[in-house]
Design a protein around this motif. Structure first.
Motif, PDB file in Angstrom:
ATOM      1  N   HIS A   8      23.290 -18.199  -5.081  1.00  0.00           N
ATOM      2  CA  HIS A   8      22.354 -17.677  -4.075  1.00  0.00           C
ATOM      3  C   HIS A   8      22.299 -16.151  -4.149  1.00  0.00           C
ATOM      4  O   HIS A   8      21.227 -15.547  -4.075  1.00  0.00           O
ATOM      5  CB  HIS A   8      22.800 -18.157  -2.695  1.00  0.00           C
ATOM      6  N   ARG A   9      23.459 -15.525  -4.331  1.00  0.00           N
ATOM      7  CA  ARG A   9      23.493 -14.062  -4.408  1.00  0.00           C
ATOM      8  C   ARG A   9      22.782 -13.558  -5.671  1.00  0.00           C
ATOM      9  O   ARG A   9      22.091 -12.539  -5.634  1.00  0.00           O
ATOM     10  CB  ARG A   9      24.954 -13.586  -4.386  1.00  0.00           C
ATOM     11  N   SER A  10      22.934 -14.295  -6.762  1.00  0.00           N
ATOM     12  CA  SER A  10      22.222 -13.921  -7.992  1.00  0.00           C
ATOM     13  C   SER A  10      20.713 -13.990  -7.761  1.00  0.00           C
ATOM     14  O   SER A  10      19.958 -13.112  -8.190  1.00  0.00           O
ATOM     15  CB  SER A  10      22.643 -14.848  -9.143  1.00  0.00           C
TER      16      SER A  10
ATOM     17  N   GLU B 160      19.253 -13.644  -4.893  1.00  0.00           N
ATOM     18  CA  GLU B 160      18.905 -12.511  -4.012  1.00  0.00           C
ATOM     19  C   GLU B 160      18.760 -11.222  -4.811  1.00  0.00           C
ATOM     20  O   GLU B 160      17.861 -10.418  -4.556  1.00  0.00           O
ATOM     21  CB  GLU B 160      20.017 -12.300  -2.976  1.00  0.00           C
ATOM     22  N   LEU B 161      19.677 -11.018  -5.774  1.00  0.00           N
ATOM     23  CA  LEU B 161      19.643  -9.782  -6.569  1.00  0.00           C
ATOM     24  C   LEU B 161      18.340  -9.659  -7.347  1.00  0.00           C
ATOM     25  O   LEU B 161      17.891  -8.567  -7.668  1.00  0.00           O
ATOM     26  CB  LEU B 161      20.837  -9.734  -7.534  1.00  0.00           C
TER      27      LEU B 161
END
Ligand SMILES: NC(=O)C1=CN([C@@H]2O[C@H](COP(=O)(O)OP(=O)(O)OC[C@H]3O[C@@H](n4cnc5c(N)ncnc54)[C@H](O)[C@@H]3O)[C@@H](O)[C@H]2O)C=CC1
Ligand SMILES: O=C(O)[C@@H]1CCC=N1
Length: 267
Positions: free
Chosen positions: A259-261, A263-264
């Motif tokens: 999920h963070r990837s 977002e990035l």
């Protein structure tokens, strides 16, 4: 032979440079780097003999391949002259989350762009890297990518949509494994072992288990079962892992990183 320019000279750039030099794929005179507002480029240059370029134009003058190795959050603030300075060059990005379409905005005239996700075991040649290219690679460019990423260890190709999951599993994975190693060491200490003995037992157990798994044709579950005597000690430990929902925790860990990837990619 083709010169390689690194934008970013931190941990991952250092690992690639060390690997390129150790494998003989490039000599120090064929590699240059540029860092940000810190001393990483000067340090990398003095450690390895490569050139620390005074600026972007000098870095890219005569370079055929650019390895993009700054932080993903730094992509937006890179010098806009890159668009022209990178014309005709091969770009290899290791930035987490940054997609090929986004990279093409910064490098609109590159001859091709590759997005890759390596990991820190690459520092000792034991890494695994997955990559995807914007357009099919020529044989010559494929050889460059194989040399650069192969300097870190094993290399696999994936479809670009899979790279966020790759980042969450093998890119971030060493972080989970080191946390597990620390937890195992602390648990051994809590169980009554001297800290240094607990550390050595934890490290060797991880190493031996990983090597056995890699060498085996069996799934991890089959090897787990070989350790587990009926109602024995491993069984007791695994029962506790199960009641703590270990598998769900690991699944949620990887999904959080994915999920963070994603977002990035939007920054
Ligand atoms: N550390 C890891 O486990 C992995 C990191 N990555 C990716 O690799 C990239 C680099 O990560 P690390 O090496 O860990 O970071 P790092 O913090 O060690 O290095 C970052 C480098 O970027 C440089 N930099 C900052 N602003 C710059 C600018 N405007 N122009 C040129 N250089 C600039 C810094 O001076 C430094 O040399 C990140 O994009 C990360 O997503 C990928 C796989 C694994
Ligand atoms: O934590 C990060 O964002 C980077 C990408 C994969 C490993 N480290």
């Amino acid at each position: 032979m083709n010169k390689i320019a690194f934008i970013g000279a931190g941990r991952m750039a250092s690992a690639i440079v060390n690997g390129l030099l150790a494998s003989g794929a490039r000599t120090a005179s064929q590699i240059a780097c540029l860092g940000g507002d810190d001393n990483t480029a000067a340090n990398l240059a003095s450690r390895t003999g490569i050139t620390a370029a005074p600026g972007l134009a000098a870095l890219l003058d005569g370079a055929d391949t650019i390895v993009l190795a700054c932080k993903p959050q730094q992509l937006a603030s890179l010098d806009p002259r890159l668009a022209d300075l990178a014309a005709g060059k091969l770009v290899l990005s290791i930035l987490a989350g940054k997609r090929l379409d986004r990279l093409a905005q910064t490098f609109p005239r590159a001859r091709n762009i590759v997005r890759a996700m390596p990991n820190t075991p690459g520092q000792i040649g034991a890494g695994i890297t997955a990559w995807a290219a914007r357009a099919p690679l020529s044989d010559a460019d494929r050889a460059i990518i194989d040399a650069v990423l192969g300097a870190l260890g094993r290399v696999v190709t994936v479809g670009e949509p899979q790279l966020d999951a790759v980042t969450a599993l093998s890119g971030s994975g060493p972080g989970y494994i080191f946390e597990f190693a620390a937890a195992l060491r602390d648990a051994g200490e809590a169980a009554g072992l001297p800290r240094e003995t607990a550390r050595q037992l934890a490290v060797e157990t991880l190493l031996g288990s990983a090597r056995l798994l890699a060498a085996s044709e069996s799934e991890a579950e089959a090897l787990r079962d070989q350790v587990t005597s009926p109602n024995g000690t491993t069984y007791a430990g695994l029962q506790r892992m199960g009641s703590g929902n270990f598998r769900r925790l690991i699944k949620e860990t990887v999904l959080a990183a994915k999920h963070r990837s994603e977002e990035l990619s939007k920054d």
